[in-house]
Structure formats: C-alpha cells, structure tokens
Motif scaffolding. Structure first.
Motif, PDB file in Angstrom:
ATOM      1  N   LEU A  24      -5.442  41.740  -3.463  1.00  0.00           N
ATOM      2  CA  LEU A  24      -4.263  42.302  -4.119  1.00  0.00           C
ATOM      3  C   LEU A  24      -4.227  41.933  -5.605  1.00  0.00           C
ATOM      4  N   MET A  25      -4.499  40.671  -5.927  1.00  0.00           N
ATOM      5  CA  MET A  25      -4.512  40.222  -7.318  1.00  0.00           C
ATOM      6  C   MET A  25      -5.661  40.892  -8.085  1.00  0.00           C
ATOM      7  N   LYS A  26      -6.813  41.049  -7.444  1.00  0.00           N
ATOM      8  CA  LYS A  26      -7.955  41.705  -8.071  1.00  0.00           C
ATOM      9  C   LYS A  26      -7.626  43.163  -8.368  1.00  0.00           C
ATOM     10  N   LEU A  27      -6.983  43.849  -7.429  1.00  0.00           N
ATOM     11  CA  LEU A  27      -6.600  45.241  -7.640  1.00  0.00           C
ATOM     12  C   LEU A  27      -5.632  45.347  -8.813  1.00  0.00           C
ATOM     13  N   GLY A  28      -4.670  44.441  -8.890  1.00  0.00           N
ATOM     14  CA  GLY A  28      -3.730  44.432 -10.013  1.00  0.00           C
ATOM     15  C   GLY A  28      -4.439  44.174 -11.334  1.00  0.00           C
TER      16      GLY A  28
END
Length: 187
Positions: free
Chosen positions: A175-179
């Motif tokens: 999720l953090m990588k996608l953001g």
C-alpha cells in the motif's frame, strides 16, 4: 537483467563512474599452478610433461576467467560483466532497484586493500549481488551508496527496509509502495 555486448555497452552507457575488478591476490594460486606445471615440463618422463601441460592450461584458463568478472557502475545502472569471448555478457541492475550496499574486509584484506561488496535489491527474484576479493571495496561501496542516496527511490528503499525488519507487513508495504509510486508519477 538484460545482456549487452561490449560494443553496445560502450555506445549506450559510455565510461562508468567506477569499476570493481578482482584484486591481484586471487591470481596467486593460478600462477602457482602454472609454475608447478612449468617445472613438470622439465622432467624426462612423458606423464609429468602431460600433467604439466594440463596444469599450465588450467592456470591460464583460470586467470582469464577471474579477469573477466567486473562490476561497472554508471549514474543509472550497475553492470555485471562476465564471460569470455562470444560468451561475454553485461547484466544490468538499475540503481533505483538497489536499496543498500555494504563493503567488508578481513584482517588480510585490510592490509592489502581487498574485500567484498554486496548490493541488496528490492527484487523478489534476486535478494542481493556479491562481488568478492575486489580492490578498493570501500571506495566502490561509497560510489554505490552515494548513487542510491541520490536516487528518487530513496524513500521507497526506506519503506522496503521497514518491511524487511518486520516493522510493517507485506500488505502495508504494498500500500505504501503504491502511494509512493503514484505520488512520484503524478508530480
């Protein structure tokens, strides 16, 4: 990883910032093999002469194999050169894919200035790359480290380290990588 011919490498990427080559100490054993083979050639019997010839050829082949392995670092990629002649390959690893590098030496390595450089990647297929018994390992590591720190993926590297340490879960990391990737491409 992509493979390149030597000519294509020079045309596309020019001269590297730094190159890591094997230290002279790795050539000692093959040279001893050649020296022993040469001594056997002076014997009068046929079997020692044949054995000596095989030892010399084996030593020369090993020297060429050792000399063929090099790491070339450019602003955007780490290239791993290996192989001889038509089998020579250049493998490409993007600098943004490297999240950490390190250099290590033992006592003998500190005296003669050789050691190992390791580059850790964020790839599921390859956790790390290792180049051992190279000259000036700390200098090569510092070149990699400075490029990784300048990389736009520096924040992504921090997130990956949190996942590796178990501070965040795999789903939180994704999720953090996608953001991060969305923010990077929208700005």
């Amino acid at each position: 990883m992509k493979s390149y011919s030597k000519k294509a490498f020079k045309e596309n990427y020019g001269n590297p910032i730094a190159t890591a080559k094997k230290h002279w100490v790795v050539y000692i054993l093959p040279l001893l093999l050649i020296a022993c083979g040469t001594a056997l050639l002076y014997m009068s019997e046929l079997l020692p002469k044949i054995l000596g010839t095989v030892m010399i050829i084996g030593g020369v082949i090993r020297i060429v194999q050792i000399a063929a392995v090099k790491w070339h670092l450019t602003e955007e990629h780490l290239f791993i050169e290996s192989g001889i002649g038509k089998r020579k390959k250049f493998q490409q690893v993007p600098v943004y894919d490297i999240y950490r590098s390190s250099a290590s030496t033992n006592r003998v390595g500190k005296v003669f200035n050789f050691g190992t450089v390791t580059a850790k990647r964020r790839s599921e297929h390859c956790t790390g790359l290792r180049h051992s018994i190279i000259s000036n390992p700390k200098q090569f590591h510092s070149h990699i480290h400075s490029l990784v720190q300048k990389s736009p993926a520096k924040d992504l590297n921090h997130i990956y380290e949190l996942k590796e340490k178990g501070i965040i879960s795999e789903s939180e990391y994704n999720l953090m990588k996608l953001g991060y990737v969305t923010k990077l491409h929208l700005s």
